[in-house]
Structures are given as C-alpha cells and as structure tokens.
Design an enzyme around this catalytic site. Structure first.
Site, PDB file in Angstrom:
ATOM      1  N   ASP A  21       0.795  -1.241   0.000  1.00  0.00           N
ATOM      2  CA  ASP A  21       0.000   0.000   0.000  1.00  0.00           C
ATOM      3  C   ASP A  21       0.828   1.292   0.000  1.00  0.00           C
ATOM      4  OD1 ASP A  21      -2.136  -1.679   0.066  1.00  0.00           O
ATOM      5  OD2 ASP A  21      -2.845  -1.114   2.047  1.00  0.00           O
TER       6      ASP A  21
ATOM      7  N   ARG B 251     -15.172   0.681 -24.832  1.00  0.00           N
ATOM      8  CA  ARG B 251     -15.764   0.528 -23.499  1.00  0.00           C
ATOM      9  C   ARG B 251     -15.112   1.432 -22.465  1.00  0.00           C
ATOM     10  NH1 ARG B 251     -16.181  -6.048 -23.255  1.00  0.00           N
ATOM     11  NH2 ARG B 251     -18.170  -6.180 -24.343  1.00  0.00           N
TER      12      ARG B 251
ATOM     13  N   ARG C 250      -6.272  -0.178   0.969  1.00  0.00           N
ATOM     14  CA  ARG C 250      -7.435  -0.152   1.866  1.00  0.00           C
ATOM     15  C   ARG C 250      -7.802   1.257   2.293  1.00  0.00           C
ATOM     16  NH1 ARG C 250      -6.585  -4.483   6.081  1.00  0.00           N
ATOM     17  NH2 ARG C 250      -4.578  -3.475   5.928  1.00  0.00           N
TER      18      ARG C 250
ATOM     19  N   ARG D 161      -0.507  -8.641  -4.863  1.00  0.00           N
ATOM     20  CA  ARG D 161       0.299  -8.963  -3.684  1.00  0.00           C
ATOM     21  C   ARG D 161       1.361 -10.014  -3.954  1.00  0.00           C
ATOM     22  NH1 ARG D 161      -3.276  -8.488   1.089  1.00  0.00           N
ATOM     23  NH2 ARG D 161      -2.461 -10.439   1.903  1.00  0.00           N
TER      24      ARG D 161
HETATM   25  O1  F6P Z   1      -2.526  -3.848   3.331  1.00  0.00           O
HETATM   26  C1  F6P Z   1      -2.316  -4.550   2.169  1.00  0.00           C
HETATM   27  C2  F6P Z   1      -3.621  -5.011   1.571  1.00  0.00           C
HETATM   28  O2  F6P Z   1      -3.324  -5.695   0.386  1.00  0.00           O
HETATM   29  C3  F6P Z   1      -4.647  -3.917   1.323  1.00  0.00           C
HETATM   30  O3  F6P Z   1      -4.403  -3.183   0.160  1.00  0.00           O
HETATM   31  C4  F6P Z   1      -5.912  -4.733   1.283  1.00  0.00           C
HETATM   32  O4  F6P Z   1      -7.022  -3.939   1.611  1.00  0.00           O
HETATM   33  C5  F6P Z   1      -5.675  -5.760   2.328  1.00  0.00           C
HETATM   34  O5  F6P Z   1      -4.277  -5.909   2.434  1.00  0.00           O
HETATM   35  C6  F6P Z   1      -6.325  -7.098   2.048  1.00  0.00           C
HETATM   36  O6  F6P Z   1      -6.039  -7.962   3.103  1.00  0.00           O
HETATM   37  P1  F6P Z   1      -6.408  -9.495   3.128  1.00  0.00           P
HETATM   38  O7  F6P Z   1      -5.464 -10.224   2.219  1.00  0.00           O
HETATM   39  O8  F6P Z   1      -6.223  -9.884   4.544  1.00  0.00           O
HETATM   40  O9  F6P Z   1      -7.807  -9.617   2.638  1.00  0.00           O
END
Ligand code: F6P
Length: 322
Positions: free
Chosen positions: A128, A163, A172, A255
């Site tokens: 983030d 589109r 988040r 991620r």
């Molecule tokens: O804090 C990193 C993050 O990837 C946020 O961007 C996201 O809202 C959150 O973690 C999602 O977490 P989880 O994998 O626990 O759902």
C-alpha cells in the site's frame, strides 16, 4: 545482544523474502544468532520459532510471499496474548526483534515494547505504501508493475469495444497505488479515498465526453474509495446509460509474484539497516527510506501520522487526461 528474531506480519508483500534474507545474513555477519518467528504475532504467541542460518535463506531473493508466513493476529491485541508472546521470546533467549509489516504490525510492536521492553525495529512491508517515515514500502513497486501490466491488457479490450473500464486496485485506506498506476497505465481519471470530490469530477468529465471524442476510457479506482469500482460503475451507468461499462477488480494478484529489482534492493538495504540499528541500541522505531537515504522514525510517530500523498501527482493526471 546475542540473539535476535525476525518475523513478517499483516498482508504479504513481494520483497519480504529478500528482506528476511538480508536480516539473517546481516545478523550472521555480526556473529549474532538469528531465529525466524512463523506466522507473525500468532506464531510468537504459539512459540513457533525456528533457528535460521545462511543456507535457510538461500534462493529466496526472487520469491514473492514470505517463507516465514504471515497472519493478522487477534490474540496479540489482548494483553494476555502479548504476555504469552513475551514469554515465548524469553524462553528462546531472544533479546531483540525485527518486524516486517505495515501499520498494524507497527502498532502492535509499539504497544509490545512499552509493556515488555524487548527492543524492536520495524521494516515497512506493505504494497500500500501508506506508512509514514518512508518514501517507499517493500512490495509497492512490484504491485505497481503488476497492476500496470494488467491495465495494458485491459486497454486492448477497452479500445476494441469502445468501453469504459473501471479498474479497482488495492489500497485499503489510501490512494498511493491507484495514483501511481493511474499515471503508469495512462488512466483518464483516478478515484481515491483521500479525495472527497473525485466522483463529482468523474461525472463532470463524462458529461463533456462528446467534445473530447474519446472512444474508450480507463478509470482507476482505489479499493478504499467508497463502495469501490462496482458502486461507481452502477452510478455511472445510471447517469450515462449509453456507456458500455465493465469493472475489473485486480485483487490479490497485486500482492504476489517475484519482486522487482527495485523492491529487492529496497528490501535488502532496509533489512541490513534494521539489524545494524538494533545492534547499535535502537529500541522502538522503524527504518525507512527518505530521499534515498536510510531514515529512522519512532513507532509512535509512524502510527500517529498519515503519510501525505505527493500533491504533484493528482495534477499530472488532470493535465494528461485531455
Ligand atoms: O494492506 C495490504 C492489503 O493488500 C490492502 O491493500 C488490502 O485492503 C488488504 O491488504 C487485504 O487484506 P487481506 O489479504 O487480509 O484480505
């Protein structure tokens, strides 16, 4: 100090393994014993500590995720949980800890230090990039590249079918990923939780769309924007029924994956500095990179402050979207 331990906590981020490798090898370089705590604070509570050596971190610099696993611990939020964690560190002879994670990890580390006094140094690990005290966090650059690549692909379909694509990226509570991906992916607009008027501006932009002669659009929406991309899509369709709108939520693909060279270098520099700081007497603070230099901030300051978005970035998008 004779023995320290390292762990990863919160959401995993590409580059965490490169950082673990740097921490372990730096400790060994200074003749300090090093242990790994599995599954973050939960593993600390459950006494899941393993000895690490140079070979146990071989061949991980290029791997996403974290070999130490990660978790978001509810038990560590309680005093009883933290006491168990302290006892398990003591029983293993651990005198200092390095925690790699985000805001929640730092908050826990600060409380833990104040209650039990085990010196701890934080390393910013979250895609983030929303941590105060560092320009960049581990995993942010890789996530940006992953999301930009995805948008390049989406752009082909957006163009072929005329589109409007609303692409939701992670973040988040903050728009760091969205803004950077918006620029790199050539988005027409970016919606972020920090901007209360962005939805209005988006609607204004679409009401002038005929003049701009645009045939397709890429709009990047941060996950933390109220309602996310799906809600914005519904509102947009109500207002402009002629638009052919699609929504893509990129989610956890951001991620994972192999860290970029930039993330590996950042992770390595931060990992080495974290151990050196701990050995030099650092106690309750986190390491960061500010203007390409190592910088230290107390946990308290890091968790009490919100990192500001670079203000030039929003105006860039406005200038370039015409
Ligand atoms: O804090 C990193 C993050 O990837 C946020 O961007 C996201 O809202 C959150 O973690 C999602 O977490 P989880 O994998 O626990 O759902």
């Amino acid at each position: 100090m004779q023995k320290i331990a390292v762990f990863t906590s919160g959401g995993d981020a590409p580059g965490m393994n490169a950082c673990i490798r740097a921490v372990v090898r730096t400790a060994i370089y200074y003749n300090i014993e090093i242990m790994g705590i599995m599954r973050g604070y939960d593993g600390m509570i459950q006494n899941e500590l393993i000895p690490l050596d140079s070979r146990s971190v071989a061949n991980i610099i290029q791997r996403g995720g974290t070999i130490l696993k990660s978790a978001r611990s509810d038990e560590f939020r309680t005093y009883e949980g933290r006491k168990k964690a302290f006892e398990s560190l003591k029983s293993n002879g651990v005198e200092g800890i390095i925690c790699i994670g985000g805001n929640g990890t730092y908050t826990g580390a600060n409380v833990f230090y104040n209650e039990f006094g085990i010196p701890s140094i934080g390393v910013p690990g979250t895609i983030d990039n929303d941590l105060y005290g560092t320009d960049f966090t581990i995993g942010y650059d890789t996530a940006l590249n992953t999301a930009t690549e995805a948008i390049d692909k989406i752009r082909d379909t957006a163009d072929s079918h005329n589109r409007v694509f609303l692409v939701e990226v992670m973040g988040r509570d903050s728009g760091f990923i969205a803004l950077a991906v918006g620029i790199a992916g050539g988005a027409e607009a970016v919606l972020i939780p920090e901007d209360q008027k962005d939805e209005l501006k988006l609607f204004e932009m679409f009401s002038k769309r005929k003049e701009s002669k645009k045939s397709f659009s890429i709009i990047v929406v941060a996950e933390g924007e109220e309602g996310g991309a799906s809600t914005i899509a519904i509102k947009l369709k109500q207002q402009f029924p002629e638009l052919d709108i699609r929504t893509t939520i990129l989610g956890h693909i951001q991620r994972g994956g192999s860290p970029t060279a930039r993330d590996r270098i950042l992770s390595t520099r931060l990992g080495v500095s974290a151990v050196e700081r701990l050995l030099a007497g650092g106690k309750n603070e986190c390491v960061g990179m500010v203007n390409n230099k190592i910088h230290y901030t107390s946990f308290k300051e890091a968790v009490d402050n919100k990192k500001p978005l670079p203000d030039y970035i929003l105006s860039l998008i406005e200038i370039l979207s015409s």
